[in-house]
Design a protein around this motif. Structure first.
Motif, PDB file in Angstrom:
ATOM      1  N   ALA A  19      -6.442   5.724   4.408  1.00  0.00           N
ATOM      2  CA  ALA A  19      -7.499   4.710   4.434  1.00  0.00           C
ATOM      3  C   ALA A  19      -7.902   4.326   3.010  1.00  0.00           C
ATOM      4  CB  ALA A  19      -8.705   5.228   5.212  1.00  0.00           C
ATOM      5  N   LYS A  20      -8.065   5.312   2.149  1.00  0.00           N
ATOM      6  CA  LYS A  20      -8.461   5.042   0.759  1.00  0.00           C
ATOM      7  C   LYS A  20      -7.426   4.166   0.061  1.00  0.00           C
ATOM      8  CE  LYS A  20      -9.937   7.333  -3.483  1.00  0.00           C
ATOM      9  NZ  LYS A  20     -10.156   8.629  -4.138  1.00  0.00           N
ATOM     10  N   ARG A  21      -6.144   4.458   0.258  1.00  0.00           N
ATOM     11  CA  ARG A  21      -5.089   3.639  -0.354  1.00  0.00           C
ATOM     12  C   ARG A  21      -5.169   2.198   0.143  1.00  0.00           C
ATOM     13  NH1 ARG A  21      -2.236   8.392   0.407  1.00  0.00           N
ATOM     14  NH2 ARG A  21      -1.350   7.687   2.388  1.00  0.00           N
ATOM     15  N   PHE A  22      -5.396   2.011   1.438  1.00  0.00           N
ATOM     16  CA  PHE A  22      -5.486   0.674   2.009  1.00  0.00           C
ATOM     17  C   PHE A  22      -6.703  -0.075   1.473  1.00  0.00           C
ATOM     18  CE2 PHE A  22      -7.028  -2.190   5.399  1.00  0.00           C
ATOM     19  CZ  PHE A  22      -5.926  -3.026   5.526  1.00  0.00           C
ATOM     20  N   TYR A  23      -7.851   0.572   1.479  1.00  0.00           N
ATOM     21  CA  TYR A  23      -9.089  -0.098   1.049  1.00  0.00           C
ATOM     22  C   TYR A  23      -9.042  -0.462  -0.433  1.00  0.00           C
ATOM     23  CZ  TYR A  23     -10.781   1.878   5.454  1.00  0.00           C
ATOM     24  OH  TYR A  23     -10.936   2.238   6.769  1.00  0.00           O
ATOM     25  N   GLY A  28      -8.565  -4.265  -2.169  1.00  0.00           N
ATOM     26  CA  GLY A  28      -9.173  -4.412  -3.491  1.00  0.00           C
ATOM     27  C   GLY A  28     -10.638  -4.012  -3.541  1.00  0.00           C
ATOM     28  N   LEU A  29     -11.048  -3.098  -2.658  1.00  0.00           N
ATOM     29  CA  LEU A  29     -12.438  -2.642  -2.645  1.00  0.00           C
ATOM     30  C   LEU A  29     -12.647  -1.522  -3.641  1.00  0.00           C
ATOM     31  CD1 LEU A  29     -13.068  -2.427   1.210  1.00  0.00           C
ATOM     32  CD2 LEU A  29     -13.627  -4.314  -0.330  1.00  0.00           C
ATOM     33  N   GLU A  30     -13.874  -1.395  -4.106  1.00  0.00           N
ATOM     34  CA  GLU A  30     -14.253  -0.236  -4.901  1.00  0.00           C
ATOM     35  C   GLU A  30     -14.634   0.870  -3.920  1.00  0.00           C
ATOM     36  OE1 GLU A  30     -17.473   1.204  -8.265  1.00  0.00           O
ATOM     37  OE2 GLU A  30     -17.269  -0.935  -7.824  1.00  0.00           O
TER      38      GLU A  30
END
Length: 124
Positions: A19-23, A28-30
């Motif tokens: 999930a972190k990799r996708f976001y 492009g989210l912080e």
């Protein structure tokens, strides 16, 4: 009683690292991580909590909406990053996957855990 509380929303995923990799990489989210939880830092100073749940079942509704100025540009940019847009029965979408019904223009996609997100543009 809770009117002054700085409430926040949250949802589950089955794989925090994916999930972190996708976001971060795709959307492009912080994102910050603390104690195995993710915090999506969004415009306007808001954040959303993402927590792990191994037996996660995605919601059947949109959990996060991203207002954009130009939905076509947003959809095209996300497609270039590998995002696939969803189509739902009874909601006729154009060739990009944008539904132009009675409300805002909207296009839905899912994160790796199957949670439904959208980009939407207010009609003006």
């Amino acid at each position: 009683m809770l009117g002054g509380s700085k409430a926040f929303s949250g949802f589950a995923v089955n794989d925090i690292e994916e999930a972190k990799r996708f976001y971060t990489g795709t959307l492009g989210l912080e994102v910050t991580e603390e104690h195995g939880l993710l915090h999506l830092l969004l415009g306007g100073g808001t954040s959303v909590l993402v927590y792990p749940k191994p037996e996660h079942t995605p919601a059947t509704f949109t959990v996060l909406n991203f207002p954009v100025e130009d939905i076509e540009a947003a959809v095209d940019a996300l497609v270039e990053r590998g995002v696939r847009f969803e189509r739902y029965p009874g909601m006729e979408a154009d060739d990009r996957g944008i539904f132009r019904g009675g409300g805002p223009y909207i296009a839905w996609f899912t994160d790796p855990a199957g949670n439904v997100f959208s980009v939407l543009q207010e009609r003006g």
